[in-house]
Design a protein around this motif. Structure first.
Motif, PDB file in Angstrom:
ATOM      1  N   SER A  32       0.840  -1.191   0.000  1.00 21.06           N
ATOM      2  CA  SER A  32       0.000   0.000   0.000  1.00 21.06           C
ATOM      3  C   SER A  32       0.879   1.246   0.000  1.00 21.06           C
ATOM      4  CB  SER A  32      -0.925  -0.004   1.227  1.00 21.06           C
ATOM      5  OG  SER A  32      -0.165   0.013   2.420  1.00 21.06           O
ATOM      6  N   GLY A  33       0.291   2.369  -0.309  1.00 20.53           N
ATOM      7  CA  GLY A  33       1.031   3.613  -0.345  1.00 20.53           C
ATOM      8  C   GLY A  33       1.326   4.142   1.045  1.00 20.53           C
ATOM      9  N   SER A  34       2.287   5.040   1.123  1.00 23.15           N
ATOM     10  CA  SER A  34       2.691   5.647   2.383  1.00 23.15           C
ATOM     11  C   SER A  34       1.917   6.936   2.624  1.00 23.15           C
ATOM     12  CB  SER A  34       4.195   5.942   2.387  1.00 23.15           C
ATOM     13  OG  SER A  34       4.952   4.760   2.206  1.00 23.15           O
ATOM     14  N   ILE A  35       1.912   7.395   3.881  1.00 27.11           N
ATOM     15  CA  ILE A  35       1.320   8.665   4.266  1.00 27.11           C
ATOM     16  C   ILE A  35       2.403   9.484   4.944  1.00 27.11           C
ATOM     17  CG2 ILE A  35      -0.377   9.809   5.750  1.00 27.11           C
ATOM     18  CD1 ILE A  35      -2.207   7.444   5.391  1.00 27.11           C
ATOM     19  N   SER A  36       2.614  10.696   4.476  1.00 31.37           N
ATOM     20  CA  SER A  36       3.655  11.564   5.010  1.00 31.37           C
ATOM     21  C   SER A  36       3.037  12.865   5.493  1.00 31.37           C
ATOM     22  CB  SER A  36       4.723  11.843   3.938  1.00 31.37           C
ATOM     23  OG  SER A  36       5.698  12.742   4.410  1.00 31.37           O
ATOM     24  N   LEU A  37       3.293  13.219   6.754  1.00 32.18           N
ATOM     25  CA  LEU A  37       2.867  14.496   7.325  1.00 32.18           C
ATOM     26  C   LEU A  37       4.124  15.284   7.658  1.00 32.18           C
ATOM     27  CD1 LEU A  37       0.021  13.384   9.786  1.00 32.18           C
ATOM     28  CD2 LEU A  37      -0.241  14.363   7.522  1.00 32.18           C
ATOM     29  N   SER A  38       4.310  16.396   7.014  1.00 30.87           N
ATOM     30  CA  SER A  38       5.512  17.189   7.252  1.00 30.87           C
ATOM     31  C   SER A  38       5.235  18.649   6.949  1.00 30.87           C
ATOM     32  CB  SER A  38       6.687  16.692   6.396  1.00 30.87           C
ATOM     33  OG  SER A  38       6.400  16.848   5.012  1.00 30.87           O
ATOM     34  N   THR A  39       5.997  19.514   7.564  1.00 30.16           N
ATOM     35  CA  THR A  39       5.923  20.933   7.251  1.00 30.16           C
ATOM     36  C   THR A  39       6.920  21.252   6.143  1.00 30.16           C
ATOM     37  OG1 THR A  39       7.569  21.474   8.949  1.00 30.16           O
ATOM     38  CG2 THR A  39       5.249  21.480   9.614  1.00 30.16           C
ATOM     39  N   GLY A  40       6.756  22.404   5.535  1.00 26.00           N
ATOM     40  CA  GLY A  40       7.646  22.797   4.451  1.00 26.00           C
ATOM     41  C   GLY A  40       9.005  23.247   4.956  1.00 26.00           C
ATOM     42  N   SER A  41       9.988  23.209   4.074  1.00 27.63           N
ATOM     43  CA  SER A  41      11.335  23.653   4.411  1.00 27.63           C
ATOM     44  C   SER A  41      11.370  25.178   4.491  1.00 27.63           C
ATOM     45  CB  SER A  41      12.332  23.166   3.357  1.00 27.63           C
ATOM     46  OG  SER A  41      12.334  21.755   3.290  1.00 27.63           O
ATOM     47  N   ALA A  42      12.090  25.705   5.472  1.00 31.62           N
ATOM     48  CA  ALA A  42      12.200  27.151   5.663  1.00 31.62           C
ATOM     49  C   ALA A  42      13.323  27.420   6.651  1.00 31.62           C
ATOM     50  CB  ALA A  42      10.883  27.745   6.179  1.00 31.62           C
ATOM     51  N   ALA A  43      13.683  28.708   6.816  1.00 32.55           N
ATOM     52  CA  ALA A  43      14.658  29.076   7.833  1.00 32.55           C
ATOM     53  C   ALA A  43      14.130  28.768   9.230  1.00 32.55           C
ATOM     54  CB  ALA A  43      15.007  30.559   7.707  1.00 32.55           C
ATOM     55  N   LEU A  44      12.834  28.919   9.430  1.00 33.97           N
ATOM     56  CA  LEU A  44      12.159  28.532  10.676  1.00 33.97           C
ATOM     57  C   LEU A  44      10.957  27.693  10.283  1.00 33.97           C
ATOM     58  CD1 LEU A  44      11.839  28.690  13.735  1.00 33.97           C
ATOM     59  CD2 LEU A  44      10.528  30.803  13.427  1.00 33.97           C
ATOM     60  N   THR A  45      11.046  26.385  10.432  1.00 36.14           N
ATOM     61  CA  THR A  45       9.984  25.493   9.974  1.00 36.14           C
ATOM     62  C   THR A  45       8.852  25.441  10.987  1.00 36.14           C
ATOM     63  OG1 THR A  45      11.019  23.542  10.970  1.00 36.14           O
ATOM     64  CG2 THR A  45      11.658  24.102   8.719  1.00 36.14           C
ATOM     65  N   GLY A  46       7.686  25.046  10.533  1.00 33.03           N
ATOM     66  CA  GLY A  46       6.523  24.915  11.398  1.00 33.03           C
ATOM     67  C   GLY A  46       6.543  23.623  12.192  1.00 33.03           C
ATOM     68  N   ASP A  47       5.621  23.529  13.132  1.00 34.51           N
ATOM     69  CA  ASP A  47       5.496  22.351  13.989  1.00 34.51           C
ATOM     70  C   ASP A  47       4.487  21.364  13.404  1.00 34.51           C
ATOM     71  OD1 ASP A  47       7.232  23.508  15.870  1.00 34.51           O
ATOM     72  OD2 ASP A  47       5.580  24.560  16.844  1.00 34.51           O
ATOM     73  N   VAL A  48       4.612  20.114  13.795  1.00 32.54           N
ATOM     74  CA  VAL A  48       3.626  19.075  13.508  1.00 32.54           C
ATOM     75  C   VAL A  48       2.990  18.691  14.838  1.00 32.54           C
ATOM     76  CG1 VAL A  48       3.214  16.756  12.627  1.00 32.54           C
ATOM     77  CG2 VAL A  48       4.869  18.235  11.495  1.00 32.54           C
ATOM     78  N   VAL A  49       1.685  18.906  14.970  1.00 36.27           N
ATOM     79  CA  VAL A  49       0.998  18.706  16.233  1.00 36.27           C
ATOM     80  C   VAL A  49      -0.095  17.648  16.041  1.00 36.27           C
ATOM     81  CG1 VAL A  49      -0.379  19.763  18.057  1.00 36.27           C
ATOM     82  CG2 VAL A  49       1.430  21.092  16.948  1.00 36.27           C
ATOM     83  N   LEU A  50      -0.036  16.590  16.835  1.00 40.77           N
ATOM     84  CA  LEU A  50      -1.095  15.582  16.892  1.00 40.77           C
ATOM     85  C   LEU A  50      -1.784  15.747  18.240  1.00 40.77           C
ATOM     86  CD1 LEU A  50       0.719  12.432  15.437  1.00 40.77           C
ATOM     87  CD2 LEU A  50      -0.771  14.024  14.236  1.00 40.77           C
ATOM     88  N   LYS A  51      -3.020  16.158  18.232  1.00 40.50           N
ATOM     89  CA  LYS A  51      -3.675  16.537  19.478  1.00 40.50           C
ATOM     90  C   LYS A  51      -5.163  16.217  19.393  1.00 40.50           C
ATOM     91  CE  LYS A  51      -4.552  20.693  22.318  1.00 40.50           C
ATOM     92  NZ  LYS A  51      -6.035  20.670  22.202  1.00 40.50           N
ATOM     93  N   SER A  52      -5.716  15.679  20.470  1.00 45.49           N
ATOM     94  CA  SER A  52      -7.158  15.489  20.535  1.00 45.49           C
ATOM     95  C   SER A  52      -7.818  16.798  20.956  1.00 45.49           C
ATOM     96  CB  SER A  52      -7.516  14.372  21.522  1.00 45.49           C
ATOM     97  OG  SER A  52      -7.049  14.689  22.819  1.00 45.49           O
ATOM     98  N   GLY A  53      -9.112  16.886  20.786  1.00 42.82           N
ATOM     99  CA  GLY A  53      -9.825  18.121  21.058  1.00 42.82           C
ATOM    100  C   GLY A  53      -9.910  18.437  22.545  1.00 42.82           C
TER     101      GLY A  53
END
Length: 189
Positions: free
Chosen positions: A103-124
């Motif tokens: 099966s295919g993969s799933i990728s969660l990532s922020t874009g490249s930058a001088a200051l990259t963003g965060d990846v947050v996994l959070k319930s409500g």
């Protein structure tokens, strides 16, 4: 209303473009809205499906991209399920397709930058003092050979595991003679 591009037996089939108008100067360009109507029963569904390949070709790509900007911030993208006033809100399911080989993969990532963003996994958050919030579960699938879970920080980053009333690190119970091990070690200097 049905909008259908023409078929083709040998060459490329026709396409459909829905494009809002642009402005040379001014506040913003025109918007494009695609949606179903409100009804007293069940609302209409919306399906965005790329073309399938019957023979040896690949299926069509489905790309959702917000607008870019030269000097200001690029456009944001929001994907959420429908709300309910008195019932339960809808679910969001993100999954790759089923494959006979893999099966295919799933990728969660922020874009490249001088200051990259965060990846947050959070319930409500809970809506009252007596609310129960949901859990965040990271799990591999079940198979003949179990998959691994890796938590890695960057070379200069920290890995923090913090529990509200405690923290637990353990292996699963097994039916054989030996359970798994827990190894905590520092890196080589």
């Amino acid at each position: 209303v049905s909008v259908i591009a023409g078929n083709s037996g040998a060459e490329a089939a026709g396409g459909i473009d829905l494009i809002g108008g642009s402005m040379d100067t001014g506040s913003k360009g025109a918007s494009v809205s695609v949606g179903g109507s409100d009804v007293s029963g069940n609302g209409g569904a919306m399906n965005l499906v790329s073309g399938a390949a019957i023979g040896d070709g690949k299926g069509g790509v489905l790309s959702l991209t917000a607008g870019a900007s030269l000097n200001a911030a690029g456009g944001s993208m929001s994907m959420r399920s429908g709300s309910s006033v008195n019932g339960v809100s809808g679910s969001v399911d993100i999954a790759s397709g089923i494959g006979a080989q893999s099966s295919g993969s799933i990728s969660l990532s922020t874009g490249s930058a001088a200051l990259t963003g965060d990846v947050v996994l959070k319930s409500g958050d809970g809506s009252s003092d007596k609310s129960e919030v949901g859990s965040v579960v990271i799990s591999t699938g079940v198979g003949n050979k179990g998959g691994d879970i890796s938590l890695l920080s960057s070379q200069n980053g920290l890995l923090n595991i913090i529990g509200g009333i405690g923290a637990k690190l353990s292996t699963m119970d097994v039916t054989g003679d030996k359970s798994g091990s827990v190894t905590i070690s520092s890196g080589h200097a």
